[in-house]
Design a protein around this motif. Structure first.
Motif, PDB file in Angstrom:
ATOM      1  N   LEU A 126       0.842  -1.216   0.000  1.00 48.03           N
ATOM      2  CA  LEU A 126       0.000   0.000   0.000  1.00 48.03           C
ATOM      3  C   LEU A 126       0.873   1.260   0.000  1.00 48.03           C
ATOM      4  O   LEU A 126       2.058   1.198   0.351  1.00 48.03           O
ATOM      5  N   PRO A 127       0.297   2.427  -0.349  1.00 48.13           N
ATOM      6  CA  PRO A 127       1.097   3.667  -0.449  1.00 48.13           C
ATOM      7  C   PRO A 127       1.683   4.170   0.880  1.00 48.13           C
ATOM      8  O   PRO A 127       2.633   4.932   0.890  1.00 48.13           O
TER       9      PRO A 127
ATOM     10  N   THR B 271      -5.479   4.549   8.997  1.00 48.00           N
ATOM     11  CA  THR B 271      -4.127   4.233   8.510  1.00 48.00           C
ATOM     12  C   THR B 271      -4.164   3.159   7.431  1.00 48.00           C
ATOM     13  O   THR B 271      -5.110   2.375   7.336  1.00 48.00           O
ATOM     14  N   CYS B 272      -3.065   3.144   6.658  1.00 51.46           N
ATOM     15  CA  CYS B 272      -2.940   2.100   5.637  1.00 51.46           C
ATOM     16  C   CYS B 272      -2.874   0.718   6.309  1.00 51.46           C
ATOM     17  O   CYS B 272      -3.356  -0.270   5.757  1.00 51.46           O
TER      18      CYS B 272
ATOM     19  N   PHE C 292      -6.304  -0.439   7.043  1.00 49.46           N
ATOM     20  CA  PHE C 292      -6.956  -0.844   5.795  1.00 49.46           C
ATOM     21  C   PHE C 292      -6.457  -2.221   5.354  1.00 49.46           C
ATOM     22  O   PHE C 292      -7.240  -3.078   4.930  1.00 49.46           O
TER      23      PHE C 292
ATOM     24  N   THR D 219       0.592   6.346   3.040  1.00 50.16           N
ATOM     25  CA  THR D 219       0.489   7.793   3.267  1.00 50.16           C
ATOM     26  C   THR D 219      -0.497   8.120   4.392  1.00 50.16           C
ATOM     27  O   THR D 219      -0.577   9.261   4.838  1.00 50.16           O
ATOM     28  N   ASN D 220      -1.263   7.122   4.802  1.00 47.60           N
ATOM     29  CA  ASN D 220      -2.275   7.314   5.851  1.00 47.60           C
ATOM     30  C   ASN D 220      -3.209   8.485   5.545  1.00 47.60           C
ATOM     31  O   ASN D 220      -3.547   9.289   6.419  1.00 47.60           O
ATOM     32  N   CYS D 221      -3.623   8.582   4.300  1.00 43.87           N
ATOM     33  CA  CYS D 221      -4.435   9.739   3.892  1.00 43.87           C
ATOM     34  C   CYS D 221      -5.903   9.632   4.350  1.00 43.87           C
ATOM     35  O   CYS D 221      -6.654  10.576   4.247  1.00 43.87           O
ATOM     36  N   LYS D 222      -6.317   8.450   4.797  1.00 44.66           N
ATOM     37  CA  LYS D 222      -7.660   8.215   5.370  1.00 44.66           C
ATOM     38  C   LYS D 222      -8.797   8.170   4.340  1.00 44.66           C
ATOM     39  O   LYS D 222      -9.961   8.057   4.707  1.00 44.66           O
ATOM     40  N   GLU D 223      -8.488   8.300   3.069  1.00 48.25           N
ATOM     41  CA  GLU D 223      -9.580   8.349   2.081  1.00 48.25           C
ATOM     42  C   GLU D 223     -10.360   7.037   1.981  1.00 48.25           C
ATOM     43  O   GLU D 223     -11.467   7.002   1.479  1.00 48.25           O
ATOM     44  N   CYS D 224      -9.762   5.950   2.448  1.00 50.25           N
ATOM     45  CA  CYS D 224     -10.462   4.661   2.401  1.00 50.25           C
ATOM     46  C   CYS D 224     -11.431   4.507   3.570  1.00 50.25           C
ATOM     47  O   CYS D 224     -12.131   3.505   3.676  1.00 50.25           O
TER      48      CYS D 224
ATOM     49  N   CYS E  70      -9.296   2.165  -1.805  1.00 54.32           N
ATOM     50  CA  CYS E  70      -8.062   2.974  -1.827  1.00 54.32           C
ATOM     51  C   CYS E  70      -7.783   3.381  -3.266  1.00 54.32           C
ATOM     52  O   CYS E  70      -7.474   2.546  -4.102  1.00 54.32           O
ATOM     53  N   PRO E  71      -7.859   4.685  -3.555  1.00 52.49           N
ATOM     54  CA  PRO E  71      -7.659   5.116  -4.948  1.00 52.49           C
ATOM     55  C   PRO E  71      -6.189   5.177  -5.353  1.00 52.49           C
ATOM     56  O   PRO E  71      -5.886   5.453  -6.508  1.00 52.49           O
ATOM     57  N   TYR E  72      -5.271   4.932  -4.427  1.00 49.98           N
ATOM     58  CA  TYR E  72      -3.856   5.162  -4.736  1.00 49.98           C
ATOM     59  C   TYR E  72      -3.022   3.897  -4.910  1.00 49.98           C
ATOM     60  O   TYR E  72      -1.799   3.970  -4.994  1.00 49.98           O
TER      61      TYR E  72
HETATM   62 FE1  SF4 Z   1      -3.640   4.276   2.840  1.00 48.73          FE
HETATM   63 FE2  SF4 Z   1      -6.323   4.249   2.860  1.00 48.73          FE
HETATM   64 FE3  SF4 Z   1      -4.993   6.368   1.953  1.00 48.73          FE
HETATM   65 FE4  SF4 Z   1      -5.009   4.109   0.547  1.00 48.73          FE
HETATM   66  S1  SF4 Z   1      -6.763   5.401   0.992  1.00 48.73           S
HETATM   67  S2  SF4 Z   1      -3.259   5.421   0.955  1.00 48.73           S
HETATM   68  S3  SF4 Z   1      -4.945   2.629   2.211  1.00 48.73           S
HETATM   69  S4  SF4 Z   1      -5.012   5.556   4.061  1.00 48.73           S
END
Ligand code: SF4
Length: 446
Positions: free
Chosen positions: A12-13, A24-25, A28, A15-20, A42-44
């Motif tokens: 996984l990327p 955290t990744c 996920f 990045t812990n961007c939370k979009e999923c 996860c779009p990334y």
């Molecule tokens: Fe990580 Fe979730 Fe962001 Fe994907 S969407 S990079 S799994 S936090």
């Protein structure tokens, strides 16, 4: 073999961007490993990682489509052992057996009777989906004729039952457009049946004489490129059949066993000598864990309870069934007809509307969105408060349809009468019966 959460995390990327939807990744990755998340969330994820993750993110039990048209089903795709953990997704397909030596007219009579078994319940049409056509005597022409008859003269989809590849081929040619389930590949015919299923892009049932016996067969067929498999461990004794269903579901979900990660088919028709007993066994397998159950016949008294059980088992326990908020006309009401109100819990709506219909008093029924809660629960949860009900009545448009201003509220919501009155100046708020069964007498007495 499925990947662990840590192995997935490495792809996984990070990045812990939370979009999923999780913080955290790593979280996920853990959800993905346990089948609680979809990779698409996860779009990334890179294409390369996607490829590697495809297996890990595939549902632990394959989702298999059978049939075409209004009675098409999908079976499998389950992610949990118990429905309180998460809903069960794919309602058990219900089939009746018919032998291929049946006459054209007898089959037509049966199809007509079976087709009539359709029951309206909570706004849904409950009905069986499949006819299992069983080869009797190896006459491929007779098999093909009856397959064609079922496909062309009824809505039912088919399970084609023979272990003879020539008979199966003739059956497929007669009804391929209906996407029948082929039953069954065995140790003796796996190559021929695998080739037929692949060539015709059909789901294929696999039969062995034990759970262990299924593993090399599904492995072999998967290597041939077949994915849409349905499994039958061959048990025809009640206790053994239940044990097999449970052990296969556990193996697929808890041990990540891909060789057993397929929906199942069970045969109550081969496990009992009468339809009553078959029905009990079918009931057991609707709860645990039959993808398709095959009975020897359909009758109303056998089918109706099974359809209801299926509806209950496969309804998401965390999401109540609802109807749309709005004004419902029952029996051509006019400007003098009474106005009743209840919540949008589907069962409340269908029981209340049924009782109003039974009263023969044309009425207006207002359905207020209560997030699918019943009257008492909605009231206790603040989803059916006097203020809310008053606001809803005002914006519903009912005042344009009637000359009077009397609103009948459910007996269980008597406590909100004062607040509704405050919110609706000039209206009379009448407390109706607590029990829906008393509605007809109440309406007639007004
Ligand atoms: Fe990580 Fe979730 Fe962001 Fe994907 S969407 S990079 S799994 S936090």
């Amino acid at each position: 073999m499925a990947l662990t959460g840590i192995q997935i995390f490495k792809l996984l990327p990070k990045t812990n961007c939370k979009e999923c939807g999780v913080p955290t990744c790593l979280a996920f990755a853990m959800n993905l490993a346990s089948g609680k998340a979809e990779l698409d969330s996860c779009p990334y994820v890179s294409d390369e990682a996607k490829e590697q993750l495809a297996e890990a993110s595939a549902p632990p039990i394959r989702l298999v489509a059978i049939g075409k048209g209004v009675r098409a089903i999908t079976t499998g795709g389950e992610t949990v052992l118990h429905r309180h953990e998460k809903t069960f997704y794919s309602p058990t397909g219900i089939a009746s057996l018919v032998n291929s030596d049946i006459s054209e007219s007898d089959l037509q009579d049966k199809l007509k009777i079976w087709n009539a078994f359709q029951f309206e319940r909570v706004g849904l049409n409950l009905r069986p989906e499949l006819v299992a056509l069983k080869d009797a005597g190896g006459d491929k022409d007779a098999f093909a004729r009856r397959a064609k008859q079922i496909a062309e003269t009824s809505e039912f989809n088919l399970v084609l039952m023979t272990e003879d590849a020539d008979v199966m081929k003739a059956g497929i040619e007669a009804c391929q457009a209906k996407k029948p389930l082929m039953y069954a590949a065995t140790e003796g015919n796996a190559d021929a049946f695998g080739a037929l299923a692949k060539e015709n892009e059909l789901p294929l049932a696999v039969k062995a004489d034990s759970v262990e016996g299924l593993i090399p067969l599904t492995e072999k067929l998967t290597e041939l490129g077949l994915k849409d498999l349905v499994i039958d461990p061959g048990s025809r004794e009640i206790k053994q059949s239940l044990e097999d269903m449970v052990s296969m579901r556990r193996a697929a979900l808890k041990s990540g066993n891909r060789e057993l990660g397929f929906p199942t088919i069970t045969f109550p028709c081969e496990m009992a000598s009468n339809l009553d007993m078959e029905t009990l066994i079918a009931g057991m397998h609707i709860a645990k864990y039959g993808g398709v159950v095959v009975l020897s016949d359909f009758t109303g008294e056998s089918l109706f309870p099974l359809l209801l059980e299926r509806l209950n088992i496969y309804t998401d326990p965390q999401r109540p069934m609802t109807v749309t908020e709005g004004i419902y006309e029952i029996g051509n009401p006019d400007e003098n007809s009474p106005i009743l109100i209840t919540t949008n819990f589907a069962l409340s709506y269908f029981i209340v509307s049924g009782e109003i219909e039974g009263s023969k008093v044309p009425s207006w029924l207002l359905i207020k969105d209560s997030e699918g809660l019943s009257v008492m629960t909605a009231w206790a949860a603040g989803k059916f408060s006097g203020d809310d009900v008053g606001v809803f009545v005002k914006k519903s448009g009912i005042e344009d349809k009637v000359k009077h201003k009397e609103l009948i509220i459910p007996g269980y919501a008597a406590a909100i009468a004062g607040d509704v009155e405050e919110e609706l100046p000039g209206w009379t708020i009448t407390v109706g019966p607590r029990e829906a069964a008393h509605i007809p007498a109440f309406l007639k007495s007004k």
